[in-house]
Write a protein that holds these residues in place. Sequence first.
Motif, short mmCIF file in Angstrom:
data_model
loop_
_atom_site.label_atom_id
_atom_site.label_comp_id
_atom_site.label_asym_id
_atom_site.label_seq_id
_atom_site.Cartn_x
_atom_site.Cartn_y
_atom_site.Cartn_z
N GLY A 1 82.64 49.86 78.90
CA GLY A 1 82.47 49.88 77.44
C GLY A 1 82.82 51.24 76.86
N LEU A 2 82.44 52.30 77.55
CA LEU A 2 82.74 53.65 77.08
C LEU A 2 84.23 53.96 77.12
N LYS A 3 84.93 53.41 78.10
CA LYS A 3 86.38 53.60 78.17
C LYS A 3 87.04 52.99 76.93
N LYS A 4 86.59 51.80 76.56
CA LYS A 4 87.15 51.15 75.38
C LYS A 4 86.82 51.95 74.12
N CYS A 5 85.60 52.48 74.03
CA CYS A 5 85.21 53.31 72.89
C CYS A 5 86.12 54.54 72.80
N ARG A 6 86.32 55.19 73.92
CA ARG A 6 87.15 56.39 73.95
C ARG A 6 88.56 56.08 73.42
N ASP A 7 89.12 54.97 73.85
CA ASP A 7 90.47 54.60 73.42
C ASP A 7 90.52 54.24 71.94
N LEU A 8 89.55 53.46 71.48
CA LEU A 8 89.55 53.02 70.08
C LEU A 8 89.17 54.13 69.12
N ALA A 9 88.39 55.09 69.58
CA ALA A 9 87.96 56.20 68.72
C ALA A 9 89.13 57.09 68.31
N ARG A 10 90.19 57.01 69.06
CA ARG A 10 91.38 57.81 68.73
C ARG A 10 92.10 57.30 67.50
N ILE A 11 91.83 56.08 67.12
CA ILE A 11 92.41 55.51 65.90
C ILE A 11 91.67 56.10 64.72
N LYS A 12 92.41 56.60 63.77
CA LYS A 12 91.84 57.43 62.70
C LYS A 12 90.63 56.83 61.98
N PHE A 13 90.70 55.60 61.56
CA PHE A 13 89.62 55.03 60.75
C PHE A 13 88.78 54.00 61.50
N SER A 14 88.81 54.07 62.82
CA SER A 14 88.01 53.11 63.58
C SER A 14 86.52 53.41 63.44
N LYS A 15 85.74 52.36 63.46
CA LYS A 15 84.29 52.51 63.31
C LYS A 15 83.65 52.41 64.69
N PRO A 16 82.53 53.08 64.88
CA PRO A 16 81.81 52.93 66.15
C PRO A 16 81.35 51.48 66.30
N PRO A 17 81.29 50.99 67.53
CA PRO A 17 80.84 49.60 67.72
C PRO A 17 79.34 49.47 67.49
N HIS A 18 78.94 48.27 67.17
CA HIS A 18 77.50 48.01 67.15
C HIS A 18 77.12 47.51 68.55
N HIS A 19 75.86 47.37 68.81
CA HIS A 19 75.38 47.08 70.17
C HIS A 19 75.94 45.79 70.77
N ILE A 20 76.12 44.76 69.97
CA ILE A 20 76.64 43.49 70.49
C ILE A 20 78.11 43.64 70.87
N GLU A 21 78.86 44.30 70.03
CA GLU A 21 80.27 44.55 70.30
C GLU A 21 80.42 45.38 71.59
N PHE A 22 79.64 46.43 71.71
CA PHE A 22 79.70 47.27 72.90
C PHE A 22 79.33 46.47 74.15
N TYR A 23 78.33 45.63 74.03
CA TYR A 23 77.91 44.77 75.15
C TYR A 23 79.08 43.91 75.63
N HIS A 24 79.79 43.32 74.69
CA HIS A 24 80.96 42.50 75.05
C HIS A 24 82.02 43.34 75.75
N TRP A 25 82.26 44.53 75.24
CA TRP A 25 83.25 45.42 75.86
C TRP A 25 82.86 45.76 77.29
N CYS A 26 81.58 45.98 77.53
CA CYS A 26 81.11 46.32 78.87
C CYS A 26 81.40 45.20 79.86
N LEU A 27 81.26 43.98 79.40
CA LEU A 27 81.47 42.81 80.27
C LEU A 27 82.90 42.28 80.20
N LYS A 28 83.74 42.96 79.44
CA LYS A 28 85.15 42.57 79.25
C LYS A 28 85.26 41.15 78.70
#
Length: 100
Positions: free
Chosen positions: A56-83
Amino acid sequence: MSHLPTDWLKKLFDLMNEFYGERWSVILKNTDQKSLYETIWNNSLKDLSYEEIKEGLKKCRDLARIKFSKPPHHIEFYHWCLKIPYQKVDKIYRYVPRRT
Protein backbone atom coordinates in the motif's frame (compact mmCIF):
# COMPACT_ATOMS: atom_id res chain seq x y z
CA MET A 1 -3.65 -9.65 15.62
CA SER A 2 -5.85 -7.18 17.42
CA HIS A 3 -4.00 -3.95 16.59
CA LEU A 4 -1.12 -2.79 14.50
CA PRO A 5 2.08 -2.44 16.45
CA THR A 6 2.35 1.18 17.61
CA ASP A 7 5.58 1.76 15.73
CA TRP A 8 3.98 0.54 12.46
CA LEU A 9 1.17 3.07 12.66
CA LYS A 10 3.55 5.88 13.56
CA LYS A 11 5.85 4.94 10.67
CA LEU A 12 2.87 4.72 8.32
CA PHE A 13 1.70 8.23 9.25
CA ASP A 14 5.27 9.57 9.00
CA LEU A 15 5.62 8.13 5.50
CA MET A 16 2.24 9.51 4.44
CA ASN A 17 3.41 12.91 5.65
CA GLU A 18 6.65 12.48 3.72
CA PHE A 19 4.85 11.45 0.53
CA TYR A 20 1.96 13.92 0.62
CA GLY A 21 3.33 16.76 2.74
CA GLU A 22 0.74 19.39 3.54
CA ARG A 23 -1.96 17.42 1.74
CA TRP A 24 -1.66 14.88 4.59
CA SER A 25 -0.66 17.07 7.52
CA VAL A 26 -3.56 19.49 7.08
CA ILE A 27 -5.92 16.64 7.91
CA LEU A 28 -4.16 15.96 11.21
CA LYS A 29 -3.67 19.50 12.53
CA ASN A 30 -6.18 19.04 15.32
CA THR A 31 -5.02 16.62 18.05
CA ASP A 32 -8.50 15.10 18.36
CA GLN A 33 -8.64 14.61 14.60
CA LYS A 34 -5.26 12.87 14.64
CA SER A 35 -6.35 10.56 17.44
CA LEU A 36 -9.52 9.68 15.54
CA TYR A 37 -7.55 9.00 12.35
CA GLU A 38 -5.10 6.78 14.23
CA THR A 39 -7.97 4.75 15.68
CA ILE A 40 -9.75 4.40 12.34
CA TRP A 41 -6.60 3.43 10.45
CA ASN A 42 -5.52 1.04 13.19
CA ASN A 43 -8.86 -0.76 13.15
CA SER A 44 -8.92 -0.89 9.35
CA LEU A 45 -5.41 -2.27 8.92
CA LYS A 46 -5.12 -4.47 12.02
CA ASP A 47 -5.22 -7.78 10.15
CA LEU A 48 -2.68 -6.85 7.49
CA SER A 49 0.87 -8.10 7.42
CA TYR A 50 3.98 -5.96 7.19
CA GLU A 51 4.42 -6.95 3.52
CA GLU A 52 0.82 -6.03 2.66
CA ILE A 53 1.14 -2.60 4.26
CA LYS A 54 4.39 -2.15 2.37
CA GLU A 55 2.48 -2.73 -0.90
CA GLY A 56 0.00 0.00 0.00
CA LEU A 57 2.84 2.40 0.80
CA LYS A 58 4.49 1.70 -2.56
CA LYS A 59 1.28 2.73 -4.32
CA CYS A 60 1.05 5.87 -2.13
CA ARG A 61 4.62 6.81 -2.97
CA ASP A 62 3.93 6.49 -6.70
CA LEU A 63 0.60 8.33 -6.66
CA ALA A 64 1.87 11.11 -4.38
CA ARG A 65 4.18 12.22 -7.17
CA ILE A 66 1.14 13.37 -9.14
CA LYS A 67 0.74 17.05 -8.40
CA PHE A 68 -2.87 17.21 -7.20
CA SER A 69 -3.32 13.68 -5.90
CA LYS A 70 -5.06 13.33 -2.56
CA PRO A 71 -3.94 11.03 0.24
CA PRO A 72 -5.98 7.83 0.38
CA HIS A 73 -8.55 7.19 3.03
CA HIS A 74 -8.28 4.03 5.12
CA ILE A 75 -10.54 1.87 2.93
CA GLU A 76 -8.72 2.86 -0.24
CA PHE A 77 -5.35 2.16 1.37
CA TYR A 78 -6.62 -1.21 2.61
CA HIS A 79 -7.54 -2.18 -0.95
CA TRP A 80 -4.12 -1.09 -2.20
CA CYS A 81 -2.42 -3.24 0.43
CA LEU A 82 -4.31 -6.31 -0.76
CA LYS A 83 -3.94 -5.34 -4.44
CA ILE A 84 -7.71 -5.24 -4.83
CA PRO A 85 -9.10 -2.72 -7.32
CA TYR A 86 -10.81 0.14 -5.53
CA GLN A 87 -13.63 2.04 -7.16
CA LYS A 88 -15.68 4.80 -5.62
CA VAL A 89 -19.41 4.53 -5.86
CA ASP A 90 -20.59 7.70 -7.56
CA LYS A 91 -24.29 7.18 -7.23
CA ILE A 92 -26.26 7.01 -4.04
CA TYR A 93 -28.99 4.47 -4.36
CA ARG A 94 -32.04 5.08 -2.29
CA TYR A 95 -34.57 2.56 -1.29
CA VAL A 96 -38.10 3.70 -1.92
CA PRO A 97 -40.71 1.35 -0.54
CA ARG A 98 -43.60 0.54 -2.82
CA ARG A 99 -47.09 1.27 -1.75
CA THR A 100 -49.33 -1.70 -1.51
